[in-house]
Motif scaffolding. Structure first.
Motif, PDB file in Angstrom:
ATOM      1  N   UNK A 288       0.837  -1.211   0.000  1.00  0.00           N
ATOM      2  CA  UNK A 288       0.000   0.000   0.000  1.00  0.00           C
ATOM      3  C   UNK A 288       0.866   1.253   0.000  1.00  0.00           C
ATOM      4  N   UNK A 289       1.940   1.244   0.793  1.00  0.00           N
ATOM      5  CA  UNK A 289       2.840   2.393   0.851  1.00  0.00           C
ATOM      6  C   UNK A 289       3.493   2.637  -0.501  1.00  0.00           C
ATOM      7  N   UNK A 290       3.990   1.592  -1.128  1.00  0.00           N
ATOM      8  CA  UNK A 290       4.695   1.735  -2.406  1.00  0.00           C
ATOM      9  C   UNK A 290       3.776   2.123  -3.550  1.00  0.00           C
ATOM     10  N   UNK A 291       2.493   1.775  -3.455  1.00  0.00           N
ATOM     11  CA  UNK A 291       1.544   2.132  -4.498  1.00  0.00           C
ATOM     12  C   UNK A 291       0.860   3.470  -4.232  1.00  0.00           C
ATOM     13  N   UNK A 292       1.243   4.145  -3.156  1.00  0.00           N
ATOM     14  CA  UNK A 292       0.663   5.439  -2.845  1.00  0.00           C
ATOM     15  C   UNK A 292      -0.732   5.361  -2.262  1.00  0.00           C
ATOM     16  N   UNK A 293      -1.112   4.180  -1.778  1.00  0.00           N
ATOM     17  CA  UNK A 293      -2.431   4.022  -1.163  1.00  0.00           C
ATOM     18  C   UNK A 293      -2.370   4.376   0.315  1.00  0.00           C
ATOM     19  N   UNK A 294      -3.532   4.632   0.898  1.00  0.00           N
ATOM     20  CA  UNK A 294      -3.576   4.936   2.320  1.00  0.00           C
ATOM     21  C   UNK A 294      -3.403   3.653   3.126  1.00  0.00           C
ATOM     22  N   UNK A 295      -2.346   3.557   3.963  1.00  0.00           N
ATOM     23  CA  UNK A 295      -2.145   2.341   4.766  1.00  0.00           C
ATOM     24  C   UNK A 295      -3.294   2.135   5.745  1.00  0.00           C
ATOM     25  N   UNK A 296      -3.649   0.897   5.934  1.00  0.00           N
ATOM     26  CA  UNK A 296      -4.724   0.543   6.851  1.00  0.00           C
ATOM     27  C   UNK A 296      -4.126   0.149   8.200  1.00  0.00           C
ATOM     28  N   UNK A 297      -4.322   0.964   9.255  1.00  0.00           N
ATOM     29  CA  UNK A 297      -3.753   0.621  10.575  1.00  0.00           C
ATOM     30  C   UNK A 297      -4.270  -0.706  11.116  1.00  0.00           C
ATOM     31  N   UNK A 298      -5.425  -1.148  10.617  1.00  0.00           N
ATOM     32  CA  UNK A 298      -5.995  -2.401  11.112  1.00  0.00           C
ATOM     33  C   UNK A 298      -5.134  -3.595  10.745  1.00  0.00           C
ATOM     34  N   UNK A 299      -4.369  -3.470   9.652  1.00  0.00           N
ATOM     35  CA  UNK A 299      -3.511  -4.589   9.242  1.00  0.00           C
ATOM     36  C   UNK A 299      -2.439  -4.838  10.296  1.00  0.00           C
TER      37      UNK A 299
ATOM     38  N   UNK B  69       4.507   2.064  12.584  1.00  0.00           N
ATOM     39  CA  UNK B  69       5.930   2.422  12.605  1.00  0.00           C
ATOM     40  C   UNK B  69       6.796   1.185  12.850  1.00  0.00           C
ATOM     41  N   UNK B  70       6.324   0.300  13.722  1.00  0.00           N
ATOM     42  CA  UNK B  70       7.061  -0.938  13.975  1.00  0.00           C
ATOM     43  C   UNK B  70       7.155  -1.776  12.704  1.00  0.00           C
ATOM     44  N   UNK B  71       6.055  -1.836  11.965  1.00  0.00           N
ATOM     45  CA  UNK B  71       6.025  -2.649  10.758  1.00  0.00           C
ATOM     46  C   UNK B  71       6.998  -2.115   9.713  1.00  0.00           C
ATOM     47  N   UNK B  72       7.066  -0.784   9.607  1.00  0.00           N
ATOM     48  CA  UNK B  72       7.983  -0.201   8.637  1.00  0.00           C
ATOM     49  C   UNK B  72       9.435  -0.362   9.084  1.00  0.00           C
ATOM     50  N   UNK B  73       9.679  -0.304  10.381  1.00  0.00           N
ATOM     51  CA  UNK B  73      11.039  -0.559  10.884  1.00  0.00           C
ATOM     52  C   UNK B  73      11.441  -2.006  10.629  1.00  0.00           C
ATOM     53  N   UNK B  74      10.509  -2.937  10.822  1.00  0.00           N
ATOM     54  CA  UNK B  74      10.803  -4.340  10.560  1.00  0.00           C
ATOM     55  C   UNK B  74      11.068  -4.557   9.069  1.00  0.00           C
ATOM     56  N   UNK B  75      10.302  -3.874   8.225  1.00  0.00           N
ATOM     57  CA  UNK B  75      10.523  -3.989   6.780  1.00  0.00           C
ATOM     58  C   UNK B  75      11.919  -3.501   6.407  1.00  0.00           C
ATOM     59  N   UNK B  76      12.315  -2.371   6.957  1.00  0.00           N
ATOM     60  CA  UNK B  76      13.652  -1.846   6.638  1.00  0.00           C
ATOM     61  C   UNK B  76      14.726  -2.843   7.046  1.00  0.00           C
ATOM     62  N   UNK B  77      14.567  -3.430   8.217  1.00  0.00           N
ATOM     63  CA  UNK B  77      15.570  -4.371   8.707  1.00  0.00           C
ATOM     64  C   UNK B  77      15.633  -5.623   7.838  1.00  0.00           C
ATOM     65  N   UNK B  78      14.486  -6.117   7.413  1.00  0.00           N
ATOM     66  CA  UNK B  78      14.443  -7.361   6.656  1.00  0.00           C
ATOM     67  C   UNK B  78      14.741  -7.174   5.173  1.00  0.00           C
ATOM     68  N   UNK B  79      14.449  -5.984   4.636  1.00  0.00           N
ATOM     69  CA  UNK B  79      14.526  -5.808   3.184  1.00  0.00           C
ATOM     70  C   UNK B  79      15.688  -4.947   2.716  1.00  0.00           C
TER      71      UNK B  79
END
Length: 541
Positions: free
Chosen positions: A423-434, A443-453
């Motif tokens: 959703x972030x990469x496609x410019x869509x509004x992120x859903x906090x429910x996910x 913020x945690x999810x994006x930090x985990x993505x940076x670490x893993x990717x």
């Protein structure tokens, strides 16, 4: 509370491509010598598969690791003192060379020196142990890419355990099969059974960084450690008569460099960092009654380096300040304790392993895409985790003593991260429910993505360098204070001194420390230095 620090590793199995670069570079660095031809401190297995050595996970046969006795106390599976005394000269629980594989080379000289003729010369295989011609029947990665799976796949002990729970979950027909790669090194456990099994006391766990090593001077070659290790990551050198094992590349880590297998990993799937733990809790955690509770029990041993009280206790216990700071920045702590996506390999062995794994998610997405659904949709992904090609039960047998809960939780977090980042990469509004559905913040999810990717070198390898200050002093201490010609066979007299063939030269050959630092600078630089700049820095210009 008795705080100690350990260097640990996490491997992201989603990123392993099975290239074996780590195995080859480790082999070249550590075991490319006589007596160790069959030894791979680092090996990469295709799962399902029998592994290396064959069926090493069958502890009913090999008796590795710990078990609880009738009184609920930890005891070695291989037996107590009297059992060891009875079998010390003839250990019946040792893998044979056929369980590893008989190493071989080829007679390449036949190809170059064969006389001119009508037939083609052949480079026949010859054993590296006996030197005689041999028939190749097995290898360290014979199962590679499911080679022989229809014939040999059923021999994987984890397949047998999975089928006992879900008989239809593991099949080896081409259209139904699955695979992933599992790199393995020594686990450098918190509760190592190899240390307890050694009659000579030659195996020890270093108190400063937790690395498990073999004292070659004290080793008597009883090989009880080979039996005691459930991962079969201790090997016998048949030339020296000593046991040897993975050293976690301690000469490199002591000066802040990652292990060779980490440095050369093509997929950048390895993470190195410090974990703080309470040593007083290790024995009780390992003695947890239910095997399915061992994962949570080990998590309870680890301490939060962000806790001010933990930091104060750590420094009071003599842990260097930069180790505490490294623990705060540790990617291993983040993946193991904060995000809880990494899991231990076979916690049921009760050794408290310190090399953890992020289970593979990719086959989930691929299997879902083949059905015509959107593979990145979180609703589809969460439902598909129960029907993925790699059965949850199989992953649970590897990483959670058969409990599918921790594996499901890890995969759901990885699936949620993928959906959010799409959703972030496609410019869509992120859903906090996910993120909320898996107990995380955006913020945690994006930090985990940076670490893993996209984590950079210094983010993947956070290794404290408290020993660097002493490194030069320790090297210089090896230099003799007397004249090198004052003793027989010294430099200049046909022999070698403290630094081998470099001894006796005008300048001290402090090459190891300098080379390590130069390599670290090269690996972390965004732009490679010009040759002239390097020469000028060395004073050669």
């Amino acid at each position: 509370m008795r705080i100690m620090a350990q260097l640990a590793m996490v491997m992201n199995l989603d990123k392993c491509i099975g290239c074996h670069t780590c195995s080859v570079t480790c082999k070249q660095a550590w075991t490319n010598r006589d007596g160790m031809e069959y030894v791979w401190f680092n090996n990469v297995e295709t799962r399902p598969g029998q592994g290396y050595p064959r069926r090493y996970e069958d502890q009913e046969k090999w008796r590795g690791g710990w078990r609880l006795n009738k009184r609920g106390k930890l005891t070695l599976r291989s037996g107590g003192r009297f059992q060891k005394l009875a079998t010390i000269f003839s250990n019946p629980r040792l893998p044979e060379i056929k369980d590893y594989y008989e190493p071989w080379t080829y007679e390449y000289k036949n190809l170059t020196d064969a006389p001119l003729g009508d037939d083609y010369p052949v480079a026949a295989p010859r054993s590296l142990i006996t030197g005689k011609p041999m028939k190749i029947e097995w290898g360290a990665n014979w199962d590679d890419d499911l080679g022989g799976a229809p014939q040999y796949g059923d021999l994987d002990p984890m397949v047998a355990k999975t089928r006992a729970q879900a008989s239809e979950k593991v099949r080896f027909a081409f259209e139904q099969t699955f695979m992933f790669y599992l790199p393995r090194i020594c686990e450098h456990c918190l509760n190592p059974s190899c240390v307890a099994a050694c009659p000579s006391g030659a195996i020890y766990k270093r108190s400063d960084d937790g690395i498990v090593l073999v004292d070659q001077d004290r080793c008597r070659g009883w090989r009880e450690c080979v039996t005691g290790c459930p991962y079969k990551k201790i090997y016998f050198n048949h030339r020296t008569g000593k046991a040897e094992k993975c050293t976690f590349c301690y000469p490199r880590t002591e000066v802040g460099l990652p292990t060779v297998c980490s440095e050369t990993c093509v997929g950048r799937l390895r993470y190195l960092g410090v974990l703080l733990y309470d040593a007083d809790k290790v024995a009780s955690a390992a003695a947890t009654k239910e095997e399915t509770g061992l994962y949570e029990a080990q998590l309870g041993v680890f301490l939060d380096p962000e806790d001010p009280e933990v930091r104060r206790e750590a420094e009071a216990a003599g842990i260097p300040h930069d180790w505490v700071q490294a623990a705060r920045r540790s990617p291993v702590h983040a993946l193991v304790s904060r995000y809880k996506v990494a899991l231990p390999l076979h916690p049921e062995y009760r050794t408290m392993p310190m090399v953890w794994y992020i289970p593979p998610l990719s086959p989930v997405v691929e299997a879902l895409n083949e059905t015509g659904f959107d593979g990145e949709d979180p609703d589809n992904l969460f439902g598909a985790i129960d029907t993925l090609r790699i059965p949850l039960e199989y992953l649970a047998e590897l990483f959670a003593a058969g409990d599918t809960g921790p594996v499901r939780a890890s995969l759901e977090k990885l699936a949620a991260m993928r959906s959010h980042m799409r959703a972030v990469n496609l410019g869509e509004r992120p859903d906090p429910a996910i993120a909320a559905s898996v107990g995380m913040e955006l913020t945690e999810m994006e930090e985990m993505y940076r670490l893993l990717a996209v984590a950079k070198y210094e983010e993947r390898y956070v290794i404290p360098t408290a020993a660097v200050g002493d490194a030069r002093r320790l090297e210089e201490s090896a230099v003799p204070t007397s004249c090198s010609l004052d003793h027989a066979d010294g430099p200049g007299m046909g022999g070698e001194g403290a630094f081998g063939q470099d001894s006796g030269r005008t300048e001290l050959p402090l090459v190891s420390l300098e080379t390590f630092h130069a390599l670290r600078a090269q690996q972390t630089a965004d732009v490679q230095p010009h040759v002239g700049d390097v020469a000028e820095a060395r004073g050669e210009k």
